[in-house]
Enzyme design. Structure first.
Site, mmCIF file in Angstrom:
data_model
loop_
_atom_site.group_PDB
_atom_site.id
_atom_site.type_symbol
_atom_site.label_atom_id
_atom_site.label_comp_id
_atom_site.label_asym_id
_atom_site.label_seq_id
_atom_site.Cartn_x
_atom_site.Cartn_y
_atom_site.Cartn_z
ATOM 1 C CD GLU A 58 61.544 12.600 21.901
ATOM 2 O OE1 GLU A 58 61.954 11.476 22.259
ATOM 3 O OE2 GLU A 58 61.709 13.051 20.761
ATOM 4 C CB CYS A 71 67.872 15.160 30.373
ATOM 5 S SG CYS A 71 66.710 13.830 30.645
ATOM 6 N NE ARG A 117 65.465 8.477 23.431
ATOM 7 C CZ ARG A 117 64.563 8.727 22.491
ATOM 8 N NH1 ARG A 117 64.669 8.199 21.291
ATOM 9 N NH2 ARG A 117 63.540 9.513 22.764
ATOM 10 C CB ILE A 123 62.356 14.567 33.926
ATOM 11 C CG1 ILE A 123 62.292 15.491 35.147
ATOM 12 C CG2 ILE A 123 60.989 14.496 33.245
ATOM 13 C CD1 ILE A 123 62.081 16.964 34.825
ATOM 14 C CG HIS A 174 66.225 18.106 33.977
ATOM 15 N ND1 HIS A 174 65.919 18.785 32.824
ATOM 16 C CD2 HIS A 174 65.919 16.815 33.747
ATOM 17 C CE1 HIS A 174 65.436 17.943 31.926
ATOM 18 N NE2 HIS A 174 65.425 16.734 32.464
ATOM 19 C CD GLU A 214 67.319 22.121 33.679
ATOM 20 O OE1 GLU A 214 68.394 21.576 33.972
ATOM 21 O OE2 GLU A 214 66.368 21.508 33.134
#
Ligand code: GLN
Length: 189
Positions: free
Chosen positions: A47, A78, A107, A136, A172, A174
């Protein structure tokens, strides 16, 4: 010296593993001295308002800006990408940010109804076929200045870009076994 993964929020362990698969040493970092010593830094998702506040509280804003000035590589995924941007649209009023990269980000750009999704992306500079990208509550780059190289788009929206030693990803990398983006990142220094 090792690459660092900012260990405030997000997929710290997954980024450490992806960096190690890319052939470099990697460790979690949290203090100004650790950032100052890192060969390069990954800021994971999470966040962005929370991460920004904690980056400020831990005294990490200047050490991270210094890393960029000195040419060490910085990757933001992100929320990490949001923190790197000079302009944040739909920002909370008190959202502290690094403001190091000449991009504007929006965002939660895919809207509330699409919380997360996956897509295959052709990424400039990544050989061997498309990258499976996990988004996400993802941001997009709504504008990039001269000097920023767009590496990937999804449905016409910019989701990966590079400016010098900085790499910004809306998704993402990862979260899959594919560490080609981490390979790319560790070679940027
Ligand atoms: N929506 C988050 C934000 O605006 C980012 C989501 C993420 O990092 N997965 O900070």
């Amino acid at each position: 010296m090792a690459f660092g993964v900012l260990a405030i929020q997000g997929d710290v362990r997954e980024h450490l593993e992806a960096l190690r698969r890319a052939g470099v040493e990697a460790q979690a970092v949290r203090t100004p001295a650790e950032v100052a010593a890192a060969h390069g830094l990954v800021i994971p998702g999470g966040e962005s308002t929370t991460i920004g506040k904690l980056v400020a509280r831990f005294g990490l804003m200047e050490p991270i800006r210094g890393l960029v000035r000195e040419g060490r590589p910085l990757m933001g995924t992100c929320a990490g990408m949001i923190l790197m941007a000079k302009t944040i649209r739909a920002a909370a009023n008190d959202q502290p940010a690094l403001g190091v990269m000449d991009i504007a980000v929006e965002r939660n750009a895919f809207g509330r109804q699409v919380d997360s999704f996956e897509a295959d992306l052709e990424v400039k500079g990544i050989e061997g076929g498309p990258v499976r990208a996990v988004f996400i509550r993802a941001p997009v780059m709504s504008a990039v200045d001269n000097g920023v190289d767009v590496l990937a788009t999804h449905e016409g929206r910019i989701v990966a870009a590079r400016q010098g030693n900085m790499l910004a990803l809306a998704f993402h990398p990862e979260l899959t076994e594919d560490s080609r983006l981490h390979d790319y990142f560790v070679k940027m220094g």
